[in-house]
Design a protein around this motif. Structure first.
Motif: not given
Length: 558
Positions: A359-376
């Protein structure tokens, strides 16, 4: 003969249990009969019945007794809370008092001196006594009493400028800590999912959301005077800035209560008469359901189980906030997780830890968005991907690409029905051919309260008062809850889901390609057996699971 010996003589406890209770009596100072209840060898009700026989003290059911509220309110809260006494009635110079401990003679003496009346005890369960006390004095009534004794030290701060140190001192007072803890414990005991603290001009209201419905918490009227201290205490627990009162803040609290780990999401928003707080309580022990526990009918369950076993494609669960979408996805992941497949999730926040799931936690403040997390995470070779929510076109495009490259994608979407899921993706700017080729199914859901099993009763419904789209049984026999202690008099206890499953077949793909409306998709889906949310709800009414009122409250007439 002592109570414990009487229990032993009647065969209600064993010699081993008696010996174990004696050990607890010596180590903790508990009376042997109380130790037997604590060890689970005996129910409190059975103990009270034996006491009633032995001591010739009558038993009462406080839920069926009209308690004299005026007498109760004239007694000091500290005495009532400390001694767990409830005055039931006053007659001819004597006061009838409910207790769960008839051996506490000092309590009766104290009450006799205080009132000048003769005290006549009756027996009642500790749980019933606590409910009466909370209903009349409020949660933390004794703590408020103590705080009122020292109002000089605990004045409400009118202006936030320059008073941060005083707020900090107030929030760390033992009495304030105790009061806030009691608010949390009462919420947990009542099975609340949310706590709302709402400031008004002359009142501070605390409400608990239980089974999806808000209920006022019984709190003393004086609680308004300690608003600043209570809010500051909660902000300290959530690691928030207690000096900042102009901007919204979000935080988290982790509590341990009776061996249960409770995760609390805190949202603070400035309002006209102070800061309002809403806290979402996540009980890690109680919320993880398996698929069969969700309340799906046999057909929907079979279809959903077959869908989540497929190798690729997108499955969406839709509905408003608080409709149980995440719970359904977690249940789905638990059903498919195994050593042979890799499951990855991107969530905001990660609500519950799932064994065997990355499981990965989203952190929008550091640009760890849903889309960025999914691509990674696609570079981590997953078989199944769960996205907490598709909020924007970037996340939707990433989900589509994940599906096209051979992954099963599960996610949620905010739409009112299943057939609007496809049109919502189109509105986000996704090409129709991509939606039609990847979307396998959308399932809308709502939560309805279930009838309390303790007070469930059958009744003959009046056909004229039933909703026009509801077809009742021929004998008009339906069920409802009469109201009891277990359900707090509401007639409901717990919730179950109602579901609407739309499978995407070739005709529906053609409608999506042509950008047709959700209404046209509904008509096509009906041809292959789409059952609407409301229809699933009516089926649960006919099976005695819920009531017509709950279905009409949570679903709309198509």
């Amino acid at each position: 003969m002592s109570i414990a010996e009487e229990l032993l003589d009647r065969g209600m406890i064993t010699a081993e249990q008696f010996a174990e209770a004696m050990t607890l009596h010596k180590s903790e100072g508990l009376r042997v009969d109380r130790a037997l209840v604590k060890l689970g060898c005996l129910s409190e009700d059975a103990l009270l019945r034996i006491m009633s026989e032995q001591l010739s003290i009558p038993m009462v059911d406080l839920s069926k007794v009209s308690v004299d509220v005026e007498i109760l309110k004239n007694l000091p809260a500290k005495l009532v809370y400390r001694k767990r006494l409830v005055p039931v009635s006053q007659h001819n110079g004597s006061l009838t008092v409910a207790t769960s401990d008839p051996f506490d003679l000092y309590a009766f003496d104290e009450l006799r001196l205080l009132t000048g009346l003769e005290i006549r005890p009756v027996l009642a369960s500790e749980d019933d006594i606590s409910k009466i006390i909370k209903a009349n004095y409020g949660v933390g009534g004794d703590t408020i009493d103590e705080m009122m004794m020292s109002t000089d030290d605990l004045e409400v701060i009118k202006d936030s400028n320059g008073d941060t140190e005083d707020l900090l001192e107030m929030a760390q007072e033992a009495s304030v800590i105790k009061l806030v803890n009691e608010i949390f414990l009462e919420a947990l005991n009542e099975r609340a999912s949310d706590i709302h603290i709402e400031p008004y001009e002359k009142d501070l209201k605390i409400r608990y959301r239980i089974d999806g419905v808000l209920h006022d918490a019984s709190v003393p009227p004086q609680i308004r005077r300690f608003q600043a201290a209570i809010i500051s205490r909660i902000k300290i627990m959530a690691s928030l800035n207690i000096a900042e009162k102009r901007l919204p803040q979000d935080g988290r609290i982790k509590l341990q209560a009776g061996g249960r780990q409770i995760d609390i999401r805190v949202s603070v928003i400035p309002m006209l008469f102070g800061e309002g707080i809403v806290m979402r309580l996540l009980d890690k022990a109680n919320v993880l359901f398996t698929l069969p526990q969700l309340g799906m009918d046999e057909t929907t369950f079979g279809t959903f189980k077959e869908l989540i076993d497929r190798p690729h494609g997108i499955i969406l669960v839709t509905g408003p906030t608080g409709s149980g979408k995440t719970t359904t996805l977690y249940a789905a992941l638990q059903a498919i997780v195994s050593p042979e497949i890799k499951v990855l999730t991107v969530e905001d926040p990660v609500e519950y830890n799932l064994e065997g799931v990355n499981q990965i936690q989203v952190h929008p403040k550091i640009n760890m968005t849903f889309a960025a997390g999914l691509r990674a995470i696609l570079r981590h070779d997953p078989d199944v991907v769960m996205i907490g929510e598709i909020r924007d076109s970037e996340t939707a495009e990433a989900a589509i690409q994940a599906s096209l490259t051979g992954h099963l994608v599960l996610s949620t979407l905010h739409t009112n029905d299943a057939c609007s899921a496809a049109t919502r993706l189109l509105d986000m700017g996704i090409e129709p051919f991509l939606v039609s080729s990847t979307l396998m199914a959308a399932m809308a859901q709502r939560l309805v309260r279930t009838i309390c099993s303790e007070c469930k009763e059958a009744y003959k419904a009046d056909r004229e008062n039933l909703p026009a789209d509801f077809t009742p049984p021929d004998d008009l026999k339906l069920y409802r809850g009469a109201g009891c202690r277990k359900c707090r008099g509401t007639g409901y206890h717990g919730r179950t889901g109602v579901y609407e499953m739309m499978l995407v077949n070739e005709p529906i793909r053609q409608l999506i390609m042509a950008r047709r409306t959700a209404g046209e998709i509904v008509r096509e889906a009906r041809k292959i057996g789409l059952r609407l949310l409301r229809e699933d709800g009516w089926d649960k009414v006919r099976h005695g699971i819920t009531t017509p009122e709950e279905v009409t409250r949570n679903t709309s007439f198509a």
